[in-house]
Write an enzyme that holds these catalytic residues in place. Structure first.
Site, PDB file in Angstrom:
ATOM      1  CG  ASP A  80      -0.251  -0.059   2.543  1.00  0.00           C
ATOM      2  OD1 ASP A  80       0.684  -0.874   2.674  1.00  0.00           O
ATOM      3  OD2 ASP A  80      -0.626   0.700   3.456  1.00  0.00           O
ATOM      4  CD  GLU A 142       4.173   0.870   7.040  1.00  0.00           C
ATOM      5  OE1 GLU A 142       4.867   1.217   8.014  1.00  0.00           O
ATOM      6  OE2 GLU A 142       3.810   1.676   6.141  1.00  0.00           O
TER       7      GLU A 142
END
Length: 390
Positions: A80, A142
């Protein structure tokens, strides 16, 4: 640089461009990039498992090269990226642009550059006589919760091999970080009672209560700054807290019915993650609520904990630290102020360090970039790992 090394770097950059072409902002599904990674692994005969989240809209990929046994090394990255909305980019953030030796694009630094290095090295891992496995774990979220690898970690030693060390590839300019702060984020809402502002004794102003709480939090921030950092390793050299947004009320002449503020606490290793929350709750009970309830017995204060990411505590001489220092040809570690998923692995009992290409100063910025030399250094690090465990 040898022709083979140069070719590996070129392949890494090409692969990074493929990864960056996927818009994987944390609010969106990462399944398209996961499908690409799975195809890439299948084409190379790499054993892997996909670990979806409960909602089924995101997944982590855990790949194994070498013998399927305990004692391997995990290379951990995330798929991400942070949003680009509101940022001024000079080119398409999801198309890699080269300027000299710099490569621009969302995720080049944080952290699809590292992901690409790991995937590009698979053939070299396979060609080596690895005594223990190399695992590549590419997870999600994350940038929001660091929960993406948790379901995979829970399977270590069960149906997945238990590693002996983890290297998280967040940008450190290939320096070995053995410690970082924790982060906890909160939403606090003060509920008062509406009344005409000319008669404050008929109600309770939620904005007043929120202002009192925020003021006390910043008193605590000053106290934390005075406490400092006993280790002398962090910059800034103290635990910190910050209020990011505050919103409440409907009109100037109405006592606000509610007021909400978003805030965070970043603690040094060893500092309790709930320390600031306890302070807020104690101050609310002792000072703020009694004031609000003078004229509004139903006034209340609620705080929701959004995210708690554990810090990474230094473990001098750990397997992860010793290995990473050797591979990076360094004799000292650093501490970093930002949080990563490294604390998730350490909490599960697996020695972990952070070491990856790029500078955190470029992360989350418009025109994010990574230096080509950083990718080359990462490939050299992974090549040294190959030799070390063969």
């Amino acid at each position: 640089m040898s022709a083979a090394t140069d070719d590996r770097l070129s392949r890494t950059i090409d692969l990074m461009a493929r990864l960056i072409a996927f818009d994987t902002e944390s609010s969106k599904s990462n399944l398209p990039i996961v499908a690409f990674i799975e195809d890439y692994l299948r084409e190379r005969g790499v054993a892997h498992v996909t670990v979806p989240n409960k909602a089924g809209d995101k997944a982590a990929v855990f790949a194994t090269i070498g013998p399927m046994r305990d004692g391997g090394i995990v290379l951990s990255g995330h798929t991400d990226v942070v949003p680009v909305v509101g940022q001024t980019w000079t080119s398409d953030p999801f198309t890699v642009r080269r300027e000299g030796k710099r490569l621009f694009g969302r995720g080049t630094c944080d952290m699809k550059g590292f992901d690409a290095c790991c995937l590009a090295m698979i053939e070299e891992f396979q060609a080596a006589d690895l005594k223990v496995p190399v695992h590549i774990l590419l997870s999600y979220d994350e940038e929001t919760t660091c929960l993406g690898p948790v379901d995979t970690i829970a399977r270590f030693g069960a149906d997945l091999p238990r590693p002996r060390a983890v290297i998280v590839g967040e940008p450190t300019q290939m320096k070995v970080a053995d410690a970082h702060k924790s982060i906890a984020t909160f939403v606090t809402t003060v509920y008062g009672h509406e009344a005409h502002s000319s008669k404050p004794y008929l109600g309770a102003n939620a904005i007043e209560g929120a202002a009192m709480l925020v003021t006390d939090l910043y008193r605590m921030a000053d106290e934390l700054a005075e406490e400092g950092d006993p280790s002398g390793r962090f910059e800034p050299a103290f635990s910190s807290l910050s209020v990011g947004t505050i919103n409440g009320g409907t009109a100037r002449n109405i006592l606000a019915k509610s007021c909400t503020f978003l805030w965070e606490f970043r603690g040094l290793p060893g500092v309790a993650q709930n320390r600031a929350l306890r302070r807020l709750e104690d101050y609310a009970a002792a000072t703020v609520l009694p004031r609000l309830r003078r004229y509004a017995p139903d006034a209340r204060i609620e705080t929701v904990t959004e995210v708690e990411v554990p810090g990474l505590a230094a473990e001098p001489g750990s397997v992860a630290e010793t290995l990473a220092l050797k591979l990076s040809k360094s004799n000292r570690t650093i501490a970093v102020p930002y949080a990563t998923e490294a604390g998730r692995f350490q909490t599960a009992g697996v020695p972990t360090v952070v070491c990856g290409p790029g500078s955190i100063d470029q992360a989350h910025q418009p025109d994010e970039f990574v230096e080509e030399s950083e990718l080359a250094a990462c490939l050299g690090f992974l090549r040294a790992l190959t030799a070390e465990i063969s």
